[in-house]
Scaffold this motif. Structure first.
Motif, short mmCIF file in Angstrom:
data_model
loop_
_atom_site.label_atom_id
_atom_site.label_comp_id
_atom_site.label_asym_id
_atom_site.label_seq_id
_atom_site.Cartn_x
_atom_site.Cartn_y
_atom_site.Cartn_z
N LEU A 268 0.98 -1.14 0.06
CA LEU A 268 -0.03 -0.08 0.05
C LEU A 268 0.98 1.17 0.01
O LEU A 268 1.82 1.27 0.89
CB LEU A 268 -0.94 0.09 1.27
CG LEU A 268 -1.90 -1.13 1.45
CD1 LEU A 268 -2.71 -0.99 2.73
CD2 LEU A 268 -2.92 -1.03 0.21
N LEU A 269 0.75 2.17 -1.14
CA LEU A 269 1.74 3.36 -0.97
C LEU A 269 0.79 4.45 -0.25
O LEU A 269 0.03 4.93 -0.60
CB LEU A 269 1.72 3.69 -2.56
CG LEU A 269 2.69 4.78 -2.78
CD1 LEU A 269 4.01 4.50 -2.34
CD2 LEU A 269 2.80 5.08 -4.51
N GLY A 270 1.70 4.63 0.91
CA GLY A 270 1.12 5.80 1.84
C GLY A 270 1.49 7.09 1.26
O GLY A 270 2.86 7.24 1.05
N LEU A 271 0.83 8.02 1.21
CA LEU A 271 1.24 9.58 0.65
C LEU A 271 0.93 10.52 1.55
O LEU A 271 -0.31 10.58 2.16
CB LEU A 271 0.67 10.01 -0.63
CG LEU A 271 1.05 8.93 -1.91
CD1 LEU A 271 0.09 9.16 -3.27
CD2 LEU A 271 2.64 8.94 -2.05
N GLY A 272 1.74 11.66 1.87
CA GLY A 272 1.45 12.86 2.88
C GLY A 272 2.05 14.00 2.10
O GLY A 272 3.06 13.97 1.28
N VAL A 273 1.19 15.23 2.46
CA VAL A 273 1.81 16.48 2.04
C VAL A 273 2.79 17.06 2.86
O VAL A 273 3.12 18.26 2.52
CB VAL A 273 0.53 17.34 1.74
CG1 VAL A 273 -0.43 16.76 0.57
CG2 VAL A 273 -0.18 17.52 3.31
N SER A 274 3.29 16.44 3.97
CA SER A 274 4.08 16.98 4.80
C SER A 274 3.64 18.30 5.25
O SER A 274 2.59 18.47 5.85
CB SER A 274 5.71 17.06 4.04
OG SER A 274 5.86 15.98 3.85
N ASP A 275 4.47 19.36 5.27
CA ASP A 275 4.24 20.78 5.86
C ASP A 275 4.69 21.90 4.84
O ASP A 275 5.37 21.68 4.04
CB ASP A 275 4.89 20.82 7.21
CG ASP A 275 6.59 20.54 7.23
OD1 ASP A 275 7.07 21.20 6.55
OD2 ASP A 275 6.79 19.41 7.67
N PRO A 276 4.11 23.09 5.26
CA PRO A 276 4.93 24.16 4.54
C PRO A 276 6.16 24.37 4.32
O PRO A 276 6.72 24.86 3.23
CB PRO A 276 4.34 25.32 5.26
CG PRO A 276 3.01 24.89 6.11
CD PRO A 276 3.35 23.48 6.40
N GLY A 277 7.22 24.28 5.39
CA GLY A 277 8.51 24.22 5.23
C GLY A 277 9.09 23.26 4.24
O GLY A 277 9.69 23.60 3.50
#
Length: 289
Positions: free
Chosen positions: A95-104
């Motif tokens: 399963l490929l988990g994806l996230g947008v992290s943070d502004p920095g």
């Protein structure tokens, strides 16, 4: 539901950072113990595909997932090709988990931070690859209702971090009956309240001040006072399950009864691979099954 990954899995930093041989041996044992999935963090990027393959090679039935890969640190072309290669070699166990992290993190890569737009655009890039990742194999690090909605429309489910069983109920309502809901759950088998909470704060405090998690926790009903000074006991006890196996099992059951399909358990307060604790927690995989 996207994938049959059992009711209980292990989330572990050390399954990505320990010595390769130790990781392989631990993964093989976890497979034999009946855990459904192994979740490894995205950390600062690196060879996430290679680290997933190490776990796949050592196991026969477990699903593996990054929890989660930052869309800024891993180009869509890289992850789509890696996922296709692993699927050809090991079947549908990724399963490929994806996230947008943070502004920095977005700024470091020359982008303005627009989480919903950014994730949708990344999913478009994955879809445009010669071997696109099937939506059912994608898991989004979604906590807010808009990102959960995007996951419902374009992914196989969500892997929320630092959430309560009440949140799981809310997320299930937003997701509907199909998509996978697999929350992260910090745990310690420490019975002493002060020591258990200290273990929790040792790992979790840094997240309490991060904007996305702060916003999520406030939306879950916690207050600014709860978030101050390392987190109130109320907050720590809500996002950390501590005590004996029955106490941990009760929290897992609460998530499942609220609509979660799977709970990823992260053992805190232990140096190195948490094999003794995982062996004990593996009993929950059968009882929750």
């Amino acid at each position: 539901m996207t994938a049959d990954i059992g009711r209980v899995g292990v989330w572990s930093v050390e399954l990505r950072t320990a010595a390769p041989g130790e990781i392989a041996d631990a993964a093989a044992e976890l497979d034999e113990l009946g855990l459904g999935a192994l979740w490894i963090p995205g950390l600062g990027g690196g060879d996430i595909v290679g680290d997933l393959e190490r776990l796949l090679k050592a196991t026969r039935g477990l699903t593996v997932a990054p929890a989660v890969s930052s869309i800024w640190r891993h180009p869509a072309k890289e992850l789509a090709a890696g996922h296709a290669r692993l699927t050809r070699a090991y079947g549908d166990r990724v399963l490929l988990g994806l996230g947008v992290s943070d502004p920095g993190t977005a700024a470091e890569h020359g982008h303005e931070y627009r989480p919903l737009h950014d994730m949708a655009a990344y999913l478009d890039e994955l879809d445009a690859e010669p071997e696109p990742v099937a939506a059912q194999r994608l898991i989004l690090a979604a906590m807010g209702p808009k990102m959960v909605g995007l996951a419902r429309r374009r992914a196989g489910g969500t892997h929320p971090f630092l959430v309560t069983p009440d949140y799981s109920a809310t997320a299930r309502e937003l997701l509907g009956t199909g998509p996978l809901l697999a929350p992260y759950q910090a745990v310690t088998l420490e019975r002493d309240p002060a020591k258990a909470r200290a273990a929790g704060r040792g790992f979790l405090t840094g997240f309490f001040g991060a904007p996305a998690y702060r916003k999520s926790l406030l939306a879950q009903g916690f207050t600014e006072a709860d978030l101050a000074d390392g987190g109130s006991d109320r907050l720590v006890d809500s996002v950390l399950a501590w005590g004996d196996l029955d106490a941990i099992g009760k929290r897992v059951a609460e998530h499942l009864q609220a609509g979660a399909d799977h709970v990823a358990l992260h053992v805190l307060g232990v140096d190195g691979l948490s094999l003794p604790q995982w062996r004990e927690l593996a009993g929950l995989a059968q009882s929750a099954g």
